[in-house]
Design an enzyme around this catalytic site. Structure first.
Site, mmCIF file in Angstrom:
data_model
loop_
_atom_site.group_PDB
_atom_site.id
_atom_site.type_symbol
_atom_site.label_atom_id
_atom_site.label_comp_id
_atom_site.label_asym_id
_atom_site.label_seq_id
_atom_site.Cartn_x
_atom_site.Cartn_y
_atom_site.Cartn_z
ATOM 1 C CG ASP A 67 30.554 69.789 35.020
ATOM 2 O OD1 ASP A 67 31.608 70.262 35.482
ATOM 3 O OD2 ASP A 67 30.531 68.966 34.095
ATOM 4 C CG ASN A 136 29.446 59.016 28.637
ATOM 5 O OD1 ASN A 136 30.021 60.101 28.481
ATOM 6 N ND2 ASN A 136 28.531 58.822 29.566
ATOM 7 C CG HIS A 138 30.019 63.207 29.693
ATOM 8 N ND1 HIS A 138 29.948 62.458 30.843
ATOM 9 C CD2 HIS A 138 31.276 63.729 29.689
ATOM 10 C CE1 HIS A 138 31.091 62.521 31.489
ATOM 11 N NE2 HIS A 138 31.919 63.281 30.810
ATOM 12 C CD GLU A 143 26.651 61.304 31.921
ATOM 13 O OE1 GLU A 143 27.412 61.285 30.933
ATOM 14 O OE2 GLU A 143 26.928 60.734 32.987
#
Ligand code: PGA
Length: 249
Positions: A67, A136, A138, A143
């Site tokens: 990414d 979280n 991801h 996400e």
């Protein structure tokens, strides 16, 4: 999935780096998926040591990062391109033309995501994907949400992710609100995944991802389906795990 648990983060990094070396040496022109974040820093330092000792060469590899932030050019200090230069690329023999990272300074993010997806998926899957997980859940910048994408795509980062990633930015600097990330397709099609996580703060999300139900609310939970994933954790990150564990002393 095989979950190897080490007494310290350094030992987890070392074991993952050894396994990385073994795998890339068994492939002729390895296609390698790389990751950024605090997790792989010690692992990359180990790879650099192996390179310096002459036991690992990168010259035949092609690498593809997961990414990149939208709006940051490769020379921006907080870009993932700069991260890779600082922690790995500047110290090894990987030719610049064989390093691939999404272009964060693109004028058309959707087109860039499409280009990057074709580049990575190409005619063959990644031989190896390095992976970690965000607090979280991801993976890459996929996400949590109602749905997940298979292809590389433009993603709006959650406030939680931007808050967590503030640690890499200088005070007052704004964390970009979007990024391009590979989707679950390229990740799940990789022939092998080496998964690394360390520290107490990852313990709860690892329990959900590895022992909870598959859910788009925890994108990392889909890694349970990967047929060849090897996991390297320190004991703090692994403290809630009970299934498929191999405690290395
Ligand atoms: P971290 O990020 O290594 O900085 O914890 C991991 C991730 O977001 O995947």
């Amino acid at each position: 999935m095989k979950i190897n648990i080490y007494p310290t983060a350094e030992e987890a990094d070392y074991a993952a780096a050894l396994r990385f070396t073994e795998i890339v040496k068994s492939v002729i022109k390895p296609k390698i998926g790389l990751a950024t974040g605090t997790t792989p820093i010690g692992f990359y330092a180990q790879l650099v040591k192996f390179y310096q000792k002459g036991v690992l060469s990168f010259k035949d590899m092609t690498t593809y990062n997961l990414d990149e932030y939208i709006g940051l050019s490769p020379d921006h200090p907080q870009s993932f391109a700069a991260f890779m230069d600082n922690h790995l690329f500047s110290a090894i023999d990987l030719p610049a033309a064989q390093r691939n990272i999404p272009h964060g300074d693109t004028a058309d993010s959707h087109l860039e995501a499409e280009r990057y997806n074709s580049l990575v998926e190409g005619n063959s899957p990644l031989d190896l994907q390095l992976m970690s997980i965000g607090l979280n859940g991801h993976i890459g910048f996929n996400e949590p949400g109602e749905t997940l994408s298979t292809s590389a795509h433009l993603v709006h980062l959650t406030e939680e992710t931007r808050e967590v990633n503030k640690k890499s930015f200088t005070q007052g600097e704004v964390v970009p609100s979007s990024a391009i990330t590979l989707g679950l397709g390229a990740i799940m099609k990789a022939k092998r995944i080496l998964f690394l996580a360390k520290g107490d703060e990852k313990a709860e999300i690892l329990k959900q991802a590895f022992e909870g139900p598959l859910t788009t609310k925890v994108p990392g939970s889909f890694l349970q389906l990967h047929p060849h994933m090897e996991v390297f954790l320190d004991k703090d990150a692994a403290k809630y795990l009970t299934v498929n564990i191999n405690v290395v002393t």
